[in-house]
Scaffold this active site. Structure first.
Site, PDB file in Angstrom:
ATOM      1  N   LYS A   1       0.723  -1.101  -0.123  1.00 27.26           N
ATOM      2  CA  LYS A   1      -0.249   0.041   0.027  1.00 27.26           C
ATOM      3  C   LYS A   1       0.763   1.167  -0.034  1.00 27.26           C
ATOM      4  O   LYS A   1       2.260   1.087   0.138  1.00 27.26           O
ATOM      5  CB  LYS A   1      -0.934  -0.062   1.215  1.00 27.26           C
ATOM      6  CG  LYS A   1      -1.910  -1.253   1.269  1.00 27.26           C
ATOM      7  CD  LYS A   1      -2.862  -1.164   2.482  1.00 27.26           C
ATOM      8  CE  LYS A   1      -3.680  -2.436   2.483  1.00 27.26           C
ATOM      9  NZ  LYS A   1      -4.671  -2.304   3.842  1.00 27.26           N
TER      10      LYS A   1
ATOM     11  N   TYR B   1     -12.126  -3.074  -3.212  1.00 28.11           N
ATOM     12  CA  TYR B   1     -12.862  -3.031  -1.824  1.00 28.11           C
ATOM     13  C   TYR B   1     -14.245  -3.079  -1.915  1.00 28.11           C
ATOM     14  O   TYR B   1     -14.982  -2.671  -0.512  1.00 28.11           O
ATOM     15  CB  TYR B   1     -12.217  -1.913  -1.013  1.00 28.11           C
ATOM     16  CG  TYR B   1     -10.552  -2.414  -0.266  1.00 28.11           C
ATOM     17  CD1 TYR B   1     -10.547  -3.294   0.421  1.00 28.11           C
ATOM     18  CD2 TYR B   1      -9.786  -1.309  -0.575  1.00 28.11           C
ATOM     19  CE1 TYR B   1      -9.138  -3.532   0.859  1.00 28.11           C
ATOM     20  CE2 TYR B   1      -8.543  -1.487  -0.109  1.00 28.11           C
ATOM     21  CZ  TYR B   1      -8.165  -2.692   0.446  1.00 28.11           C
ATOM     22  OH  TYR B   1      -6.785  -2.874   0.977  1.00 28.11           O
TER      23      TYR B   1
ATOM     24  N   PHE C   1     -15.462   2.938   7.901  1.00 26.28           N
ATOM     25  CA  PHE C   1     -14.203   3.588   7.370  1.00 26.28           C
ATOM     26  C   PHE C   1     -13.802   3.409   6.036  1.00 26.28           C
ATOM     27  O   PHE C   1     -12.627   3.838   5.608  1.00 26.28           O
ATOM     28  CB  PHE C   1     -13.269   2.333   8.201  1.00 26.28           C
ATOM     29  CG  PHE C   1     -13.297   1.089   8.071  1.00 26.28           C
ATOM     30  CD1 PHE C   1     -12.631   0.565   6.688  1.00 26.28           C
ATOM     31  CD2 PHE C   1     -14.168   0.189   8.940  1.00 26.28           C
ATOM     32  CE1 PHE C   1     -12.754  -1.010   6.421  1.00 26.28           C
ATOM     33  CE2 PHE C   1     -14.097  -1.236   8.587  1.00 26.28           C
ATOM     34  CZ  PHE C   1     -13.645  -1.780   7.268  1.00 26.28           C
TER      35      PHE C   1
ATOM     36  N   ARG D   1      -1.423 -14.712   4.023  1.00 26.89           N
ATOM     37  CA  ARG D   1      -2.086 -14.097   4.965  1.00 26.89           C
ATOM     38  C   ARG D   1      -1.370 -14.205   6.375  1.00 26.89           C
ATOM     39  O   ARG D   1      -1.403 -13.329   7.208  1.00 26.89           O
ATOM     40  CB  ARG D   1      -3.398 -14.592   5.277  1.00 26.89           C
ATOM     41  CG  ARG D   1      -4.400 -14.384   4.089  1.00 26.89           C
ATOM     42  CD  ARG D   1      -4.924 -12.925   4.197  1.00 26.89           C
ATOM     43  NE  ARG D   1      -5.655 -12.618   5.091  1.00 26.89           N
ATOM     44  CZ  ARG D   1      -6.581 -11.244   5.470  1.00 26.89           C
ATOM     45  NH1 ARG D   1      -6.366 -10.494   4.366  1.00 26.89           N
ATOM     46  NH2 ARG D   1      -7.258 -10.892   6.268  1.00 26.89           N
TER      47      ARG D   1
ATOM     48  N   THR E   1      -5.230  -8.174  10.511  1.00 31.47           N
ATOM     49  CA  THR E   1      -5.754  -6.702   9.945  1.00 31.47           C
ATOM     50  C   THR E   1      -5.094  -5.509  11.046  1.00 31.47           C
ATOM     51  O   THR E   1      -4.685  -4.497  10.285  1.00 31.47           O
ATOM     52  CB  THR E   1      -7.270  -6.787   9.687  1.00 31.47           C
ATOM     53  OG1 THR E   1      -7.763  -7.884   8.925  1.00 31.47           O
ATOM     54  CG2 THR E   1      -7.694  -5.503   9.329  1.00 31.47           C
TER      55      THR E   1
ATOM     56  N   ASN F   1      -1.858  -0.104   7.554  1.00 32.93           N
ATOM     57  CA  ASN F   1      -1.132  -1.593   7.764  1.00 32.93           C
ATOM     58  C   ASN F   1      -0.238  -2.112   6.549  1.00 32.93           C
ATOM     59  O   ASN F   1      -0.163  -3.234   6.442  1.00 32.93           O
ATOM     60  CB  ASN F   1      -2.250  -2.334   8.140  1.00 32.93           C
ATOM     61  CG  ASN F   1      -3.052  -2.473   7.045  1.00 32.93           C
ATOM     62  OD1 ASN F   1      -3.252  -2.053   5.965  1.00 32.93           O
ATOM     63  ND2 ASN F   1      -4.300  -3.415   7.393  1.00 32.93           N
TER      64      ASN F   1
ATOM     65  N   HIS G   1      -1.816  -5.383   1.644  1.00 32.83           N
ATOM     66  CA  HIS G   1      -2.936  -6.196   1.206  1.00 32.83           C
ATOM     67  C   HIS G   1      -2.309  -7.421   0.740  1.00 32.83           C
ATOM     68  O   HIS G   1      -1.645  -7.661   0.050  1.00 32.83           O
ATOM     69  CB  HIS G   1      -3.651  -5.416   0.219  1.00 32.83           C
ATOM     70  CG  HIS G   1      -4.773  -6.486  -0.399  1.00 32.83           C
ATOM     71  ND1 HIS G   1      -6.030  -6.349   0.313  1.00 32.83           N
ATOM     72  CD2 HIS G   1      -4.946  -7.390  -1.480  1.00 32.83           C
ATOM     73  CE1 HIS G   1      -6.848  -7.201  -0.384  1.00 32.83           C
ATOM     74  NE2 HIS G   1      -6.072  -7.809  -1.412  1.00 32.83           N
TER      75      HIS G   1
ATOM     76  N   GLU H   1      -9.291 -10.442  -7.466  1.00 36.31           N
ATOM     77  CA  GLU H   1      -8.316  -9.380  -7.543  1.00 36.31           C
ATOM     78  C   GLU H   1      -7.318  -9.382  -8.522  1.00 36.31           C
ATOM     79  O   GLU H   1      -6.750  -8.398  -9.042  1.00 36.31           O
ATOM     80  CB  GLU H   1      -7.632  -9.540  -6.061  1.00 36.31           C
ATOM     81  CG  GLU H   1      -8.911  -9.096  -5.089  1.00 36.31           C
ATOM     82  CD  GLU H   1      -8.394  -9.346  -3.340  1.00 36.31           C
ATOM     83  OE1 GLU H   1      -7.102  -9.833  -3.296  1.00 36.31           O
ATOM     84  OE2 GLU H   1      -9.136  -9.365  -2.667  1.00 36.31           O
TER      85      GLU H   1
HETATM   86  P1  DAT Z   1      -7.203  -7.352   5.321  1.00 34.03           P
HETATM   87  O1  DAT Z   1      -6.765  -6.038   4.728  1.00 34.03           O
HETATM   88  O2  DAT Z   1      -6.570  -7.844   6.694  1.00 34.03           O
HETATM   89  O3  DAT Z   1      -7.905  -8.348   4.613  1.00 34.03           O
HETATM   90  P2  DAT Z   1     -10.000  -6.283   5.377  1.00 34.03           P
HETATM   91  O4  DAT Z   1     -10.103  -7.002   4.237  1.00 34.03           O
HETATM   92  O5  DAT Z   1     -11.268  -6.698   6.610  1.00 34.03           O
HETATM   93  O6  DAT Z   1      -8.813  -6.706   6.257  1.00 34.03           O
HETATM   94  O7  DAT Z   1     -10.073  -4.710   5.356  1.00 34.03           O
HETATM   95  C1  DAT Z   1      -9.393  -4.335   4.339  1.00 34.03           C
HETATM   96  C2  DAT Z   1      -8.630  -2.929   4.983  1.00 34.03           C
HETATM   97  O8  DAT Z   1      -9.473  -2.042   5.511  1.00 34.03           O
HETATM   98  C3  DAT Z   1      -7.659  -3.263   6.055  1.00 34.03           C
HETATM   99  O9  DAT Z   1      -6.432  -3.832   5.579  1.00 34.03           O
HETATM  100  C4  DAT Z   1      -7.791  -1.877   6.893  1.00 34.03           C
HETATM  101  C5  DAT Z   1      -9.074  -1.377   6.737  1.00 34.03           C
HETATM  102  N1  DAT Z   1      -9.923  -1.836   7.743  1.00 34.03           N
HETATM  103  C6  DAT Z   1     -10.363  -3.032   8.195  1.00 34.03           C
HETATM  104  N2  DAT Z   1     -11.195  -3.074   9.273  1.00 34.03           N
HETATM  105  C7  DAT Z   1     -10.984  -1.766   9.818  1.00 34.03           C
HETATM  106  C8  DAT Z   1     -11.637  -0.968  10.776  1.00 34.03           C
HETATM  107  N3  DAT Z   1     -12.303  -1.601  11.905  1.00 34.03           N
HETATM  108  N4  DAT Z   1     -11.114   0.264  11.011  1.00 34.03           N
HETATM  109  C9  DAT Z   1     -10.298   0.905  10.444  1.00 34.03           C
HETATM  110  N5  DAT Z   1      -9.892   0.298   8.997  1.00 34.03           N
HETATM  111  C10 DAT Z   1     -10.341  -0.773   8.717  1.00 34.03           C
HETATM  112 MG    MG Z   2      -9.319  -8.114   2.972  1.00 32.58          MG
END
Ligand code: DAT
Ligand code: MG
Length: 151
Positions: A11, A51, A59, A87, A93, A114, A117, A128
């Site tokens: 990212k 996304y 968020f 993963r 996450t 973070n 991805h 994706e």
């Molecule tokens: P990941 O990136 O671990 O697959 P995800 O697909 O649930 O997690 O979410 C995508 C991104 O969205 C994640 O990297 C950061 C953001 N995100 C997820 N949950 C969040 C939250 N509770 N508050 C803020 N940002 C969040």
């Molecule tokens: Mg994800």
């Protein structure tokens, strides 16, 4: 034998913090095979599709602002159980919940920064990869050390 492809993306924060090389190194070191790689400034449309399953979450606007804030390094890695193992290599996450030794556990603190991805299932990986890469951008090649990584 469970050979899979997963979509991994450094990212904008990871790019700005010059972590691209270290992250690629981790996947190479583990024994995974790089099949696609590009450095791009993704548009909002692509990121919204990427996304799509999160668009109702509170968020989502800040997530989109974050991931569209600069160039990203998009890649596809292949190998045995590549999705699940990718993963594990990423961590949780929430970086603060991630163990040391994982990418997020070693390089990140806030969930909104973070660094990386990684696809969460084989189905989302295929979706994706199709979103980010043209079929001809996925390179089929044989690794020289295959017999030394796999039995
Ligand atoms: P990941 O990136 O671990 O697959 P995800 O697909 O649930 O997690 O979410 C995508 C991104 O969205 C994640 O990297 C950061 C953001 N995100 C997820 N949950 C969040 C939250 N509770 N508050 C803020 N940002 C969040
Ligand atoms: Mg994800």
């Amino acid at each position: 034998n469970n050979q899979e492809r997963t979509f991994i993306m450094v990212k904008p924060d990871g790019v700005q913090r010059r972590l691209v090389g270290k992250i690629i190194q981790r996947f190479e070191d583990r024994g995974f095979k790089l099949v696609a790689l590009k450095f791009v400034a993704p548009d909002q449309g692509l990121l919204t599709q990427h996304y799509a399953d999160l668009k109702e979450r509170p968020f989502f606007p800040s997530l989109l602002k974050y991931v569209s804030s600069g160039p990203v390094a998009a890649m596809v890695w292949e190998g045995k159980d590549a999705v699940k193992t990718g993963r594990v290599m990423l961590g949780e996450t929430n970086p603060l919940a991630s163990k040391p030794g994982t990418i997020r556990g070693d390089f990140a603190i806030d969930v909104g920064r973070n660094v990386i991805h990684g696809s969460d299932s084989v189905e989302s990986a295929n979706r994706e990869i199709g979103l980010w890469f043209q079929p001809q951008e996925l390179v089929n090649w044989n690794t020289n050390d295959h017999g030394w990584v796999y039995e």
